[in-house]
Design a protein around this motif. Structure first.
Motif: not given
Length: 241
Positions: A122-123, A128-130, A161-163, A168-169
């Motif tokens: 998920x965002x 990031x840790x995962x 960057x995606x978050x 988005x997912x």
């Protein structure tokens, strides 16, 4: 108006796209979108079945050559053309031509399947840790533990960057490619990334550009993929493409 039907008949372990209709300036745009969507799934090869197509002009050959160059860089897979409607000179090692789709599929089936690990995230900042955790476990499973720290950094930065920007997912995939590990994040935002300047803090991927052997991005019909390569080779300056 020219018509072209692009049917994706399979996606893994190799992609098979059957096209029917006219290949010209307009329809090759449609073909490019279908090809990009298949490449985003990182198959071992892409087979283009062109038996039911015809060429309206001379654009097919240069389009195929550009596609082969791009696919060779990422995801590092060959383009196999079956029954092209016009002669296609093989001027790139990532491009091959076959008399029919059956021969192309047989060649694609003989390719080794790259080990990979994927997860949908998920965002949220916790992703990031995962992403780092998956990168570490993937490198160990691939027999490349020495790349674990670099892969963790790249996975974390691409996820962040995606978050921050896609919101988005995302699908994070790590795939072994020879002695390298390819880290890729696919999200639902069509805006391509860039290296930020002083006036655009936090919007780019400076660490990825500095640490990855190579990196780039691919626009898809539903968003984009941002990828980076981790290897023992010296990083080279690369721009999103």
């Amino acid at each position: 108006m020219s018509m072209l039907v692009c049917q994706v008949r399979r996606q893994q372990p190799f992609a098979l796209i059957a096209m029917a209709g006219t290949l010209d300036q307009d329809t090759l745009i449609q073909a490019g979108v279908t090809l990009a969507d298949c490449l985003a799934a990182q198959p071992e090869a892409v087979v283009l079945d062109l038996a039911d197509t015809r060429c309206a002009d001379e654009r097919l050959v240069p389009w195929l050559h550009r596609a082969a160059v791009s696919a060779s860089r990422w995801p590092g897979v060959p383009i196999m053309v079956a029954a092209p409607p016009c002669p296609v000179p093989v001027a790139h090692p990532g491009l091959s031509v076959f008399d029919d789709a059956g021969l192309a599929e047989k060649a694609a089936e003989a390719l080794p399947v790259s080990p990979r690990r994927s997860v949908t995230l998920p965002p949220t900042p916790a992703s990031c840790a995962r992403a780092r955790d998956l990168a570490q476990r993937a490198c160990a499973a691939f027999g490349l533990p020495r790349l674990g720290q670099l892969a963790q950094l790249l996975a974390s930065e691409l996820a962040a960057n995606a978050v921050t920007h896609a919101r988005t997912d995302m699908e994070l995939t790590l795939r072994r490619a020879g002695e390298a590990v390819i880290v890729a994040v696919r999200d639902g935002d069509p805006r391509l990334p860039h290296e930020s300047g002083p006036e655009d803090r936090g919007a780019g991927l400076e660490l990825v550009s500095a640490m990855a052997t190579d990196w780039g991005s691919l626009l898809t019909s539903g968003g984009k993929v941002v990828w980076a390569s981790a290897s023992v080779a010296e990083p080279r300056r690369a721009t999103a493409s």
